[in-house]
Write a protein that holds these residues in place. Structure first.
Motif: not given
Length: 50
Positions: A31-38
């Motif tokens: 996943t992308s970094p933003s998806q990881q944060e979510i």
């Protein structure tokens, strides 16, 4: 050098738990970094409600 959580916890976890950790790690890596944060925020929210 990258060391996986399942490698560090191998002696303390059952095989099923190690398998779950590997599955979660693979999902996070894809996943992308933003998806990881979510995803992290969602997991934290679930754990806080327990």
């Amino acid at each position: 050098m990258k060391i996986s959580p399942d490698y560090l916890l191998r002696d303390a976890l059952e095989d099923n738990e190690v398998s779950k950790i590997r599955e979660l790690a693979a999902l996070l890596e894809s996943t992308s970094p933003s998806q990881q944060e979510i995803a992290v925020a969602m997991i934290q929210a679930v754990l806080e409600r327990r």
